[in-house]
Design an enzyme around this catalytic site. Structure first.
Site, PDB file in Angstrom:
ATOM      1  CG  ASP A 290      -2.932   3.987  -3.625  1.00  0.00           C
ATOM      2  OD1 ASP A 290      -3.961   3.311  -3.831  1.00  0.00           O
ATOM      3  OD2 ASP A 290      -2.827   4.790  -2.691  1.00  0.00           O
ATOM      4  CD  GLU A 291      -5.443  -0.911  -0.927  1.00  0.00           C
ATOM      5  OE1 GLU A 291      -5.904  -1.695  -0.096  1.00  0.00           O
ATOM      6  OE2 GLU A 291      -6.045   0.111  -1.293  1.00  0.00           O
TER       7      GLU A 291
ATOM      8  CG  ASP B 103      -1.993   0.983   1.212  1.00  0.00           C
ATOM      9  OD1 ASP B 103      -2.165   1.620   0.147  1.00  0.00           O
ATOM     10  OD2 ASP B 103      -2.680   1.144   2.234  1.00  0.00           O
TER      11      ASP B 103
END
Lengths: 405, 363
Positions: A115-116, A20
């Protein structure tokens, strides 16, 4: 059933990473603009606009600002914060670079957002070392190549990995013990809301039973739990409270729809203005569809009125499409059907879905109409080139003219 | 104004005209029906300015006159009345006092003066055709019109009066349906007009199996008179595409198929298509047609149907909907499919003066 024996995957022996990025959009801004470093940065709607925060730097989070908070509220909490509208294209480029790093280590990457991601590295441990070593390498690649930090959780399933990645943010690496007792102790002190599926309402219900932490769930009498939240939910959170989660990492979760929305700074009543905004959104969606080299089969309008009631209306395109004009026509048509004269609009959005990458093209009867469709697509692609050359500058249709039509 | 009318006739007349009401509430009188009492006759008229509908019924008129009344309300009231005689009297405040059995009501109306004038057939070019014939022409072409959001002319049906024939044409640019009938009119009355979709729906609803239909064209109006009904609509403006350039009469390969068998297979096959894969592959071989669909989301489906064909094997891709549409409306036992190759238009023919041109999908 005999099948029970074989169906259960060897859960405890897997190695799952949850990666993350830390305050992703805000960190990218701080990376590229040294003057923002060490300062509260808020990416999203402007401080005096309606709309929400998409990302807040850790300096801003100290003031209680978090994503999805209304920007005006963020401003109230920290008037000195620097509000940035953000550069979506840039973030998407960086996101692609991050996922390229993941791909170096395993093909089993399940992106949850830009983003994860979950990574299943079980099968590549012989190549790169155990899960912890791979997590270190990924963090180090991201830091050295992109000057960004990521927090990683390492565990034998997705739930534990996700819980873990959040525990030592930012720039943290958290490893969950592999043995059941270690897992139980790892989860025990955490608040029950860490369990996915436990939202505000359920947390309140559980609170009435005296449940605050995951340890309380581990100890609770199942019957009373079932009575208060129902059997399905009870079994779900009981399993998770002991860190049992058999979901697998599903690579290549394809984008199911591409859409854009706009929240008006004041509830809008001027139909021309609403339409002009909508048409721009449609163009933007078309641009993104073409970038992904896809064609969409269905268009969808979203409208939220001043009283927060929302509607969505969708309709198939006559043919799979990706050009600005067709998307704009669809948006206009759906809006003209649903827009209520004079009723204030809070939010408007346009999206498309049901993608195909190649179309078996329906041939047409009249030659001039073939040329029309080809013309539309080639004009749209020329617009794309211009947009890229102008580097984010504005190019588009004479919307005001179109509104008059 | 004062009249007595049987409940059933009153209700039937109101139901006939009640669909035509103005959506534009800016002109309140358009929500009303104009009722005029003339000798022995009640005439009912509704309009939304684009479309006008008029019908009449026998009544006992004790005082002639005109009034407009809210048509939806009036219809739902009359629907509920007991069978029998309804008597209506209008006072000078444009209120209608209605009685039927023990029932009494007062309905607030508006003056007939504010009702827009109704188009007349005076000075119009007229044509005569059988109602049932014309209804068949509409039925067998209407499905090929373009969706409402397309170019306006394509949403309607072209009515081309040409050299002793009426040719109805509908196309959405990917398939085209054409139906012609011989009718008698002088050459100087050759004319092309485009019938709007609202009129088509209304005509399909109210045309009978047989009986006379008089079609009149005047200025930008089309007028229809049939079964005591008068119906008028504004023509769709714009130039209809030159359909003659795409209509071919014959292809090299001719396949004869039982219509209902083919339709059943198509229905089954198309159940496996999706929004993203609305295509099926037709493989014609000696006396057999194999139809396949393949969609990434659903899976695949294959079925076969016996055909009369002795030519070279040929594969072509069509949109299943486009192929089913004409089959659903035709009534003949067999149909002919005619093809040249996979990338040129195909034809569907029947035993009537009907022609359907369908474009394939590129492989």
């Amino acid at each position: 059933m005999p099948g029970d024996m074989v169906d259960k995957p060897d859960c405890m022996n897997r190695s799952i990473l949850h990666v993350d990025m830390d305050a992703f959009f805000a960190s990218v801004e701080q990376r590229d603009n040294p003057e923002l470093r060490g300062k509260p940065v808020v990416v999203g709607a402007g401080s005096h606009e309606r709309g929400v925060v998409s990302a807040a730097s850790y300096e801003a989070r100290k003031f209680g600002i978090h994503s999805a908070m209304p920007s005006r509220e963020a401003y109230r909490r920290c008037p000195d914060a620097i509000f940035i509208r953000g550069n979506h294209d840039l973030y998407m480029d960086v996101s692609r670079q991050i996922f390229e790093i993941f791909d170096r280590y395993t093909p089993f990457v399940e992106g949850l957002s830009c983003d994860e991601a979950f990574l299943d590295v079980s099968s590549v441990r012989k190549l790169f070392g155990d899960g912890v070593s791979i997590a270190r390498r990924i963090r180090s690649d991201i830091k050295s190549e992109l000057s960004l930090t990521a927090s990683v959780g390492v565990a034998h399933n997705k739930f534990l990995a996700k819980v873990a990645s959040d525990l030592q943010k930012p720039d943290g690496l958290t490893v969950v013990p592999a043995d059941p007792e270690g897992v139980r102790l790892f989860l025990a002190p955490l608040p029950v809301r860490r369990i996915f599926g436990v939202g505000k309402t359920m947390a309140a219900t559980l609170g009435k039973l005296g449940v605050r932490t995951i340890a309380d769930i581990q100890k609770i009498n199942m019957d009373s739990l079932i009575r208060s939240i129902g059997e399905n939910a009870a079994l779900h959170i009981r399993e998770l409270s002991f860190g049992r989660d058999s979901r697998t990492v599903e690579p290549e979760r394809e984008e199911k729809s591409i859409s854009r929305e706009h929240t008006f700074s004041e509830d809008a009543v001027d139909e021309e203005k609403i339409l002009a905004v909508l048409l721009e959104l449609a163009s933007d969606v078309a641009h993104r569809v073409r970038k992904q080299e896809k064609f969409a089969c269905t268009g969808r309008l979203k409208l939220r009125w001043e009283d927060f009631t929302s509607i969505t209306r969708q309709r198939p395109f006559e043919e799979p499409s990706c050009d600005d004009m067709t998307f704009r026509e669809m948006a206009r048509m759906l809006y003209e059907k649903e827009g209520r004269a004079g009723r204030p609009v809070r939010l408007i959005g346009f999206g498309v879905m049901d993608f195909i990458s190649e179309r078996t093209s329906q041939m047409v009867l009249f030659e001039n109409e073939i040329r029309e469709r080809e013309k539309r697509e080639s004009i749209s692609r020329v617009l794309d080139d211009l947009r890229d050359k102008l580097d984010g500058g504005k190019i588009g249709f004479g919307s005001s003219h179109e509104v008059e039509k | 104004m004062k009249f007595k009318v049987s409940k059933s006739k009153f209700f039937e007349s109101l139901s006939t005209v009640q669909n035509i009401v103005g959506a534009k509430t800016t002109i309140p009188v358009l929500s009303n029906v104009l009722i005029s009492a003339e000798d022995g006759l009640l005439v009912f008229t509704t309009t939304d300015l684009d479309v006008t509908m008029r019908c009449s019924c026998e009544a006992e008129i004790s005082m002639t006159g005109k009034i407009t009344l809210p048509v939806k309300k009036l219809t739902s009231i009359v629907r509920e009345l007991d069978d029998g005689i309804v008597s209506v009297e209008v006072d000078e405040d444009n209120c209608a006092h209605m009685r039927c059995g023990s029932y009494r009501s007062k309905i607030i109306g508006m003056s007939a003066d504010s009702f827009p004038p109704t188009p007349t057939t005076e000075g119009a070019t007229t044509y005569e055709i059988d109602q049932g014939k014309f209804r068949d022409m509409l039925r067998n072409t209407y499905y090929a019109t373009a969706a409402e959001d397309a170019r306006a002319v394509l949403t309607g049906i072209l009515m081309s009066f040409e050299d002793g024939k009426l040719i109805c044409v509908a196309t959405d640019g990917r398939r085209l349906a054409l139906y012609e009938s011989e009718i008698d009119f002088p050459v100087e009355n050759n004319r092309d007009v485009v019938l709007p979709p609202r009129a088509v729906t209304e005509l399909l609803r109210s045309l009978k199996d047989n009986g006379d239909l008089v079609i009149s064209i005047k200025d930008k109006q089309l007028l229809f008179e049939y079964s005591g009904l008068f119906f008028s609509c504004k023509l769709i403006a714009g130039t209809y595409p030159n359909y003659k350039q795409v209509v071919i009469n014959d292809c090299e390969k001719v396949i004869t198929i039982n219509r209902e068998e083919l339709l059943a297979v198509l229905r089954r096959i198309s159940a496996s298509t999706t929004t993203t894969t609305n295509a099926m592959r037709l493989n014609f071989e000696a006396n057999i047609l194999t139809i396949t669909v393949n969609s990434p989301e659903v899976g695949e489906a294959v079925d076969t149907v016996a055909v009369k064909y002795d030519g070279e094997p040929l594969t072509v891709i069509f949109n299943p909907e486009f192929m089913m549409d004409p089959l659903k409306h035709l009534t003949s036992d067999d149909i002919q499919i005619e093809l040249n190759n996979a990338s040129s238009p195909g034809l569907i023919k029947s035993d009537i003066p009907f022609l359907y041109v369908i474009m394939p999908l590129r492989m």
